[in-house]
Design an enzyme around this catalytic site. Structure first.
Site, mmCIF file in Angstrom:
data_model
loop_
_atom_site.group_PDB
_atom_site.id
_atom_site.type_symbol
_atom_site.label_atom_id
_atom_site.label_comp_id
_atom_site.label_asym_id
_atom_site.label_seq_id
_atom_site.Cartn_x
_atom_site.Cartn_y
_atom_site.Cartn_z
ATOM 1 N N ARG A 121 0.812 -1.231 0.000
ATOM 2 C CA ARG A 121 0.000 0.000 0.000
ATOM 3 C C ARG A 121 0.843 1.277 0.000
ATOM 4 N NH1 ARG A 121 -3.015 -3.109 3.411
ATOM 5 N NH2 ARG A 121 -4.838 -3.962 2.343
ATOM 6 N N LYS A 143 3.199 11.760 -10.960
ATOM 7 C CA LYS A 143 2.354 10.870 -11.764
ATOM 8 C C LYS A 143 3.155 9.610 -12.068
ATOM 9 C CE LYS A 143 -0.652 13.902 -14.440
ATOM 10 N NZ LYS A 143 -1.000 14.288 -15.826
ATOM 11 N N GLU A 185 10.527 19.090 -24.493
ATOM 12 C CA GLU A 185 9.820 19.450 -23.249
ATOM 13 C C GLU A 185 10.445 20.707 -22.634
ATOM 14 O OE1 GLU A 185 7.083 17.939 -22.350
ATOM 15 O OE2 GLU A 185 7.196 15.840 -22.996
ATOM 16 N N LYS A 227 7.872 23.299 -13.383
ATOM 17 C CA LYS A 227 6.980 22.153 -13.160
ATOM 18 C C LYS A 227 6.547 22.107 -11.695
ATOM 19 C CE LYS A 227 5.546 17.579 -14.169
ATOM 20 N NZ LYS A 227 5.713 16.320 -14.883
ATOM 21 N N GLU A 237 -4.182 17.736 -11.312
ATOM 22 C CA GLU A 237 -4.680 18.142 -12.632
ATOM 23 C C GLU A 237 -6.179 18.407 -12.668
ATOM 24 O OE1 GLU A 237 -2.779 16.260 -15.923
ATOM 25 O OE2 GLU A 237 -4.032 17.332 -17.374
ATOM 26 N N ARG A 241 -2.545 22.480 -14.128
ATOM 27 C CA ARG A 241 -1.561 21.481 -14.566
ATOM 28 C C ARG A 241 -1.731 21.122 -16.045
ATOM 29 N NH1 ARG A 241 0.900 16.483 -10.953
ATOM 30 N NH2 ARG A 241 2.233 15.692 -12.586
ATOM 31 N N ASN A 245 0.400 20.253 -20.940
ATOM 32 C CA ASN A 245 0.054 19.475 -22.134
ATOM 33 C C ASN A 245 0.090 20.299 -23.415
ATOM 34 O OD1 ASN A 245 -0.339 16.997 -20.845
ATOM 35 N ND2 ASN A 245 -2.351 17.672 -20.128
ATOM 36 N N HIS A 248 0.454 18.643 -26.783
ATOM 37 C CA HIS A 248 0.289 17.209 -26.559
ATOM 38 C C HIS A 248 -0.994 16.637 -27.156
ATOM 39 C CE1 HIS A 248 3.764 17.668 -24.050
ATOM 40 N NE2 HIS A 248 3.720 16.447 -23.581
ATOM 41 N N HIS A 252 0.188 13.536 -28.960
ATOM 42 C CA HIS A 252 -0.225 12.170 -28.586
ATOM 43 C C HIS A 252 -0.892 11.462 -29.752
ATOM 44 C CE1 HIS A 252 -0.348 13.075 -23.982
ATOM 45 N NE2 HIS A 252 0.796 12.520 -24.336
ATOM 46 N N HIS A 265 8.351 10.486 -28.139
ATOM 47 C CA HIS A 265 7.375 11.427 -27.600
ATOM 48 C C HIS A 265 7.771 12.883 -27.872
ATOM 49 C CE1 HIS A 265 4.463 13.181 -24.877
ATOM 50 N NE2 HIS A 265 5.449 13.781 -24.222
HETATM 51 N N1 LIG Z 1 5.101 10.689 -15.073
HETATM 52 C C1 LIG Z 1 5.128 11.754 -15.838
HETATM 53 O O1 LIG Z 1 4.743 12.848 -15.433
HETATM 54 C C2 LIG Z 1 5.642 11.610 -17.231
HETATM 55 C C3 LIG Z 1 5.886 12.770 -17.995
HETATM 56 C C4 LIG Z 1 6.435 12.599 -19.268
HETATM 57 C C5 LIG Z 1 6.714 11.328 -19.754
HETATM 58 N N2 LIG Z 1 6.458 10.237 -18.976
HETATM 59 C C6 LIG Z 1 6.771 8.887 -19.462
HETATM 60 O O2 LIG Z 1 8.167 8.807 -19.660
HETATM 61 C C7 LIG Z 1 8.438 7.781 -20.611
HETATM 62 C C8 LIG Z 1 9.506 8.264 -21.558
HETATM 63 O O3 LIG Z 1 10.670 8.556 -20.828
HETATM 64 P P1 LIG Z 1 12.103 8.667 -21.547
HETATM 65 O O4 LIG Z 1 11.971 9.518 -22.728
HETATM 66 O O5 LIG Z 1 13.070 9.014 -20.510
HETATM 67 O O6 LIG Z 1 12.299 7.203 -22.132
HETATM 68 P P2 LIG Z 1 13.059 5.876 -21.592
HETATM 69 O O7 LIG Z 1 12.952 5.747 -20.135
HETATM 70 O O8 LIG Z 1 12.552 4.759 -22.430
HETATM 71 O O9 LIG Z 1 14.571 6.183 -21.973
HETATM 72 C C9 LIG Z 1 14.929 6.309 -23.343
HETATM 73 C C10 LIG Z 1 16.042 5.348 -23.720
HETATM 74 O O10 LIG Z 1 17.284 5.845 -23.211
HETATM 75 C C11 LIG Z 1 17.936 4.823 -22.431
HETATM 76 N N3 LIG Z 1 18.668 5.560 -21.409
HETATM 77 C C12 LIG Z 1 18.172 6.156 -20.301
HETATM 78 N N4 LIG Z 1 19.129 6.854 -19.681
HETATM 79 C C13 LIG Z 1 20.262 6.690 -20.394
HETATM 80 C C14 LIG Z 1 21.584 7.186 -20.259
HETATM 81 N N5 LIG Z 1 21.908 8.048 -19.279
HETATM 82 N N6 LIG Z 1 22.503 6.799 -21.156
HETATM 83 C C15 LIG Z 1 22.162 5.983 -22.176
HETATM 84 N N7 LIG Z 1 20.927 5.492 -22.370
HETATM 85 C C16 LIG Z 1 19.980 5.846 -21.491
HETATM 86 C C17 LIG Z 1 16.820 3.954 -21.955
HETATM 87 O O11 LIG Z 1 17.271 2.652 -21.633
HETATM 88 C C18 LIG Z 1 15.890 3.939 -23.168
HETATM 89 O O12 LIG Z 1 16.350 3.029 -24.116
HETATM 90 C C19 LIG Z 1 7.112 7.456 -21.268
HETATM 91 O O13 LIG Z 1 6.668 6.208 -20.830
HETATM 92 C C20 LIG Z 1 6.173 8.554 -20.780
HETATM 93 O O14 LIG Z 1 4.841 8.108 -20.665
HETATM 94 C C21 LIG Z 1 5.933 10.362 -17.731
HETATM 95 ZN ZN LIG Z 2 5.321 15.288 -22.773
#
Ligand SMILES: NC(=O)c1ccc[n+]([C@@H]2O[C@H](COP(=O)([O-])OP(=O)(O)OC[C@H]3O[C@@H](n4cnc5c(N)ncnc54)[C@H](O)[C@@H]3O)[C@@H](O)[C@H]2O)c1
Ligand SMILES: [Zn+2]
Length: 363
Positions: A121, A143, A185, A227, A237, A241, A245, A248, A252, A265
């Site tokens: 939990r 999130k 971003e 942020k 949100e 918040r 987007n 987006h 999206h 993305h």
């Molecule tokens: N929670 C939130 O508020 C929020 C906001 C925006 C995006 N997201 C989520 O984030 C995700 C995307 O995140 P991302 O773009 O970081 O993608 P990711 O976590 O898939 O990382 C991108 C790639 O880079 C590699 N990588 C990571 N760090 C590295 C480093 N230092 N050196 C070499 N390789 C590295 C990873 O293994 C992966 O292959 C999505 O699932 C999205 O939905 C969440």
């Molecule tokens: Zn985004």
């Protein structure tokens, strides 16, 4: 080092941004007043590079850690991987006072955060973001969640981390395409909240693209401040918040119709922000030269600003926009810019203007 505070009452926490933070992780975690057991969740690209440094640091501070390595990429954000994590946590007898360290990009952060929100939990978690996108966006705000076959992020929670450590050294190994996607971003924060940041980005883009540590630290800290400010005013949100987007709604939909994977993305929302700026000109009178600056900065960052859509793809895109989970009462709404640095949210856009904006995206 820069420190940004996220003001959420008893759940407030600090974001630290600077070099060399991985090896300080253990010492910094002692302030959490947690138990001695913890788990590091990371992925197959990140763990071999950075997990040892974090484990050693935790050990020196008296913590006993187990490393859980998940596949790299979006597929790790699944209930199957969540279950694997729960089983490993239980096997290593992590308890209510234990904590989880998310070491990786947004995928690992969302997954590990969801595991932390639900295991027993809820246990504490620490974000150690290693992508630019994760350092400026996904690691801040609480999130967390995973995907279903039916769509992205359909299962989740709000679970704030207790600490965020954005180690700038980790960004050195990030592939160029991932780095540029993170910039989409970064640029977004300028458009929605801070014209001075936007102007700085226009000026310092070459330094950023070279990953100059000082520029990175200042810019990432400013993005986190923005942020934190937005999330501090509207954690769940219900209003403000939504401005995060910007770009987006269309972004999206582009990700969705292209099959996840074709566009990162950040690439999809670069196109989405260019479209949103043009719509802003038509609906809110954003001066056309300002919309031009938006397009120009994404192009200079090496991000896409155009997309070719067949009539069938355009129909799919419009349908995908209506299915977005952010849509309320079947109404597609947009975040639109009045000027660079100030946006409004929840705006309906006449179909003719939307169509014109989509036409303008053709190369
Ligand atoms: N929670 C939130 O508020 C929020 C906001 C925006 C995006 N997201 C989520 O984030 C995700 C995307 O995140 P991302 O773009 O970081 O993608 P990711 O976590 O898939 O990382 C991108 C790639 O880079 C590699 N990588 C990571 N760090 C590295 C480093 N230092 N050196 C070499 N390789 C590295 C990873 O293994 C992966 O292959 C999505 O699932 C999205 O939905 C969440
Ligand atoms: Zn985004």
């Amino acid at each position: 080092m820069r420190i940004v505070n996220v003001p959420l009452g008893t759940r407030s926490y600090e974001i630290k941004i600077g070099p060399g933070l991985l090896s300080q992780a253990g010492a910094l975690c002692t302030r959490l007043k947690s138990g001695t057991r913890c788990a590091i969740i990371s992925d197959r690209n990140v763990a071999p590079r950075f997990a040892n440094t974090v484990r050693r640091s935790l050990k020196q501070a008296g913590f006993d850690s187990v490393l859980i390595t998940v596949p790299a990429g979006e597929t790790a954000k699944s209930l199957k991987v969540v279950e694997h994590c729960y089983d490993t946590l239980a096997k290593h007898r992590l308890e209510r006072k234990s904590f989880i360290v998310a070491l990786g990009g947004g995928v690992v952060g969302d997954l590990a955060g969801f595991v932390a929100a639900t295991y027993l939990r809820g246990v504490a978690f620490v974000q150690v973001p290693t992508t630019l996108l994760a350092q400026v966006d996904s690691s801040v705000g609480g999130k967390v969640g995973v995907n279903l076959k039916a769509g992205k992020n359909l299962v989740g929670a709000f679970h704030q981390p207790r600490l965020v450590l954005g180690d700038l050294d980790t960004l050195r190994t990030l592939p160029a395409r991932e780095f540029r996607a993170g910039l989409a971003e970064v640029i977004k924060y300028g458009i929605i909240y801070d014209d001075r940041l936007f102007a700085r980005l226009e000026r310092d883009l070459p330094l950023l693209l070279r990953r100059d540590p000082k520029t990175l630290m200042e810019v990432i800290a400013r993005c986190c401040e923005i942020k934190a400010d937005v999330v501090g005013q509207d954690e769940t949100e219900s209003g403000l918040r939504a401005i995060l987007n910007f770009g987006h709604t269309i972004g999206h939909a582009i990700e969705n119709i292209s099959g996840y994977g074709k566009y990162l993305h950040g690439e999809a929302i670069a196109i989405g922000q260019v479209a949103a700026a043009r719509i802003s000109t038509a609906v809110l009178g954003l001066p056309a030269p300002e919309a031009g600056r938006v397009q120009a900065i994404f192009a200079s960052a090496g991000l896409p600003t155009e997309i070719r859509l067949t009539p069938a793809q355009r129909r799919k895109l419009l349908a995908a926009m209506r299915l977005d989970k952010k849509v309320s009462r079947g109404e597609v709404t947009f975040v639109l810019a009045k000027r660079i640095g100030e946006v409004v949210w929840g705006r309906k856009v006449p179909a003719s203007i939307l169509n014109e904006a989509l036409n303008s995206l053709a190369p």
